[in-house]
Design an enzyme around this catalytic site. Structure first.
Site, PDB file in Angstrom:
ATOM      1  N   CYS A 174      41.006  43.139  46.763  1.00 52.53           N
ATOM      2  CA  CYS A 174      39.791  43.668  45.647  1.00 52.53           C
ATOM      3  C   CYS A 174      38.473  43.372  46.013  1.00 52.53           C
ATOM      4  CB  CYS A 174      39.898  42.859  44.411  1.00 52.53           C
ATOM      5  SG  CYS A 174      39.950  41.254  43.928  1.00 52.53           S
ATOM      6  N   ASN A 202      38.947  38.285  45.160  1.00 52.57           N
ATOM      7  CA  ASN A 202      40.656  38.043  45.530  1.00 52.57           C
ATOM      8  C   ASN A 202      40.393  36.774  44.448  1.00 52.57           C
ATOM      9  OD1 ASN A 202      42.039  36.334  48.290  1.00 52.57           O
ATOM     10  ND2 ASN A 202      42.858  38.201  46.686  1.00 52.57           N
ATOM     11  N   CYS A 240      40.340  38.025  41.008  1.00 51.16           N
ATOM     12  CA  CYS A 240      41.067  38.333  39.627  1.00 51.16           C
ATOM     13  C   CYS A 240      42.226  39.396  40.218  1.00 51.16           C
ATOM     14  CB  CYS A 240      39.946  38.624  38.851  1.00 51.16           C
ATOM     15  SG  CYS A 240      38.736  38.070  38.427  1.00 51.16           S
ATOM     16  N   ARG A 241      41.427  40.065  40.138  1.00 49.54           N
ATOM     17  CA  ARG A 241      42.914  41.572  40.936  1.00 49.54           C
ATOM     18  C   ARG A 241      43.635  41.137  42.484  1.00 49.54           C
ATOM     19  NH1 ARG A 241      38.496  46.421  40.771  1.00 49.54           N
ATOM     20  NH2 ARG A 241      37.913  45.164  41.974  1.00 49.54           N
ATOM     21  N   SER A 242      43.160  41.392  42.251  1.00 48.20           N
ATOM     22  CA  SER A 242      44.119  40.944  43.883  1.00 48.20           C
ATOM     23  C   SER A 242      45.091  40.225  43.957  1.00 48.20           C
ATOM     24  CB  SER A 242      43.830  41.141  44.943  1.00 48.20           C
ATOM     25  OG  SER A 242      42.869  40.650  45.479  1.00 48.20           O
ATOM     26  N   ASP A 297      37.990  45.812  36.561  1.00 50.93           N
ATOM     27  CA  ASP A 297      37.594  44.213  37.379  1.00 50.93           C
ATOM     28  C   ASP A 297      37.548  43.466  35.952  1.00 50.93           C
ATOM     29  OD1 ASP A 297      37.428  41.388  38.121  1.00 50.93           O
ATOM     30  OD2 ASP A 297      36.028  42.700  39.554  1.00 50.93           O
TER      31      ASP A 297
END
Length: 157
Positions: free
Chosen positions: A9, A12, A14-16, A125
């Site tokens: 993301c 690096n 939140c999402r990934s 996000d």
């Protein structure tokens, strides 16, 4: 050859890292930890060395999923040689990955393309939306589908 998955993301945090933790959890549940390596990275360098965002940590804690050892890092050129699957969370991530990969034969996927029938074009996000529930739901679905695909493609049981 060990199968390896890199979730990407922007920062690096939140999402990934959420996808890394969730996918690692599913891989462990299937007893495939020795066969599948999981990591995450960001296209940007703002958060290098930081743990996941508190919203990601809270959501993972709520679901009983460990995020131990996850620290933000930036995507490196050698990641394209090292990882079997590189999975971007949105179009911006995909474009950055393709640019960095250059002429390398990189296996880059858009995360939402793993989810059959989804209407999402990207994983929102939560840094901006604040909705870690929505992100977790998509990440959870996509990670389950990715694991099915890897098991099928590599004949793992």
């Amino acid at each position: 050859m060990q199968i390896s998955v890199l979730f990407v993301c922007l920062g690096n945090i939140c999402r990934s890292p959420m996808a890394e933790a969730v996918f690692r959890h599913y891989v462990e549940q299937e007893g495939l930890s020795g066969k599948i390596r999981v990591d995450s990275a960001g296209t940007g360098n703002w958060h290098i060395g930081e743990p996941p965002h508190h919203g990601t940590r809270n959501k993972l804690k709520e679901k009983g999923i460990s995020y131990e050892g996850i620290r933000a890092r930036q995507v490196r050129k050698d990641d394209f040689d090292e990882f079997t699957y590189i999975i971007g969370m949105d179009e911006s991530n995909i474009a950055s990955l393709r640019k960095l990969a250059g002429s390398q034969d990189a296996h880059i996927y858009r995360f939402v393309d793993l989810i059959p029938g989804t209407t999402y074009r990207e994983v929102p996000d939560p840094w901006y939306t604040g909705d870690f529930d929505e992100t977790y739901q998509l990440v959870s679905e996509g990670c389950l589908e990715l694991l099915k695909m890897i098991k099928r493609e590599h004949k793992l049981n």
